[in-house]
Design a protein around this motif. Structure first.
Motif, short mmCIF file in Angstrom:
data_model
loop_
_atom_site.label_atom_id
_atom_site.label_comp_id
_atom_site.label_asym_id
_atom_site.label_seq_id
_atom_site.Cartn_x
_atom_site.Cartn_y
_atom_site.Cartn_z
N THR A 90 -17.23 4.76 -0.34
CA THR A 90 -17.01 5.37 -1.65
C THR A 90 -17.29 4.37 -2.76
OG1 THR A 90 -15.33 6.82 -0.70
CG2 THR A 90 -15.33 6.58 -3.09
N LYS A 150 -19.52 8.62 -12.44
CA LYS A 150 -18.77 9.57 -11.62
C LYS A 150 -17.41 8.99 -11.31
CE LYS A 150 -22.81 11.37 -9.22
NZ LYS A 150 -23.45 11.63 -7.96
N THR A 151 -16.50 9.85 -10.92
CA THR A 151 -15.21 9.38 -10.45
C THR A 151 -15.26 9.26 -8.93
OG1 THR A 151 -14.29 11.59 -10.14
CG2 THR A 151 -14.05 10.60 -12.34
N MET A 167 -13.29 10.63 -6.83
CA MET A 167 -13.08 11.95 -6.22
C MET A 167 -14.38 12.76 -6.20
SD MET A 167 -10.23 12.20 -4.84
CE MET A 167 -10.32 13.92 -4.42
N GLU A 168 -15.18 12.64 -7.24
CA GLU A 168 -16.47 13.34 -7.25
C GLU A 168 -17.37 12.82 -6.13
OE1 GLU A 168 -16.98 14.42 -11.99
OE2 GLU A 168 -17.78 12.53 -11.22
N VAL A 180 -16.39 11.41 -3.31
CA VAL A 180 -15.83 11.84 -2.03
C VAL A 180 -16.18 13.30 -1.76
CG1 VAL A 180 -13.66 12.30 -0.81
CG2 VAL A 180 -13.99 10.13 -2.00
N LYS A 181 -16.01 14.16 -2.75
CA LYS A 181 -16.31 15.59 -2.57
C LYS A 181 -17.78 15.80 -2.25
CE LYS A 181 -12.62 17.29 -5.54
NZ LYS A 181 -12.29 17.89 -6.84
N LYS A 182 -18.65 15.11 -2.97
CA LYS A 182 -20.09 15.26 -2.73
C LYS A 182 -20.46 14.73 -1.34
CE LYS A 182 -24.59 14.29 -4.72
NZ LYS A 182 -25.35 13.64 -5.78
N LEU A 199 -18.52 14.54 1.33
CA LEU A 199 -18.03 15.48 2.35
C LEU A 199 -18.89 16.74 2.40
CD1 LEU A 199 -14.15 15.20 1.95
CD2 LEU A 199 -15.51 14.61 3.97
N ALA A 200 -19.30 17.23 1.24
CA ALA A 200 -20.11 18.45 1.20
C ALA A 200 -21.49 18.23 1.81
CB ALA A 200 -20.23 18.95 -0.24
N ASN A 201 -22.11 17.09 1.50
CA ASN A 201 -23.49 16.85 1.94
C ASN A 201 -23.60 16.25 3.34
OD1 ASN A 201 -24.37 17.80 -0.52
ND2 ASN A 201 -24.59 15.77 -1.41
#
Length: 113
Positions: A49, A60-61, A63-64, A66-68, A70-72
């Motif tokens: 991260t 970006k933060t 959390m952004e 991490v979310k990206k 996990l999604a990708n």
């Protein structure tokens, strides 16, 4: 003239110590290796991260990121490039732990009797 030089105290101490227990040394090294591996496995998602934040061209933060990630890439994306630190840190911590335990045994008051 030949004079006899006194041996340093440390050398005398080494000669007085009993032989090393090889099984104990192996246990210490394996425990250090396990600790190093655990350290890498726990810390790698944070490191991934951090690196993604550092190389990001747009602010970006965490959390952004991490979310990206996990999604990708899914959860395995956090562990890309883990093999090299796993080997390096595992070996390094193994040696640190082994030497630390050996020095504790060497300098313990029980050995000074």
């Amino acid at each position: 003239m030949s004079e006899e030089f006194p041996t340093p105290q440390l050398i005398d101490d080494l000669e007085e110590h009993p032989q090393h227990n090889n099984a104990r040394v192996v246990k210490d090294l394996l425990a250090g290796t396990a600790g190093g591996i655990a350290q890498v496995l726990v810390g790698q998602p944070f490191d991934t991260t951090k690196v993604r934040l550092q190389v990001s061209s747009t602010p970006k933060t965490a959390m952004e990121v991490v979310k990206k990630l996990l999604a990708n890439e899914g959860p395995r994306g956090f562990y890309k490039g883990t093999l090299t630190p796993l080997i390096g840190v595992g070996a390094c911590v193994s040696l640190q732990f082994g030497v630390n335990e050996a020095m504790k045994r060497f300098f313990s008051p029980a050995q000074r009797k």
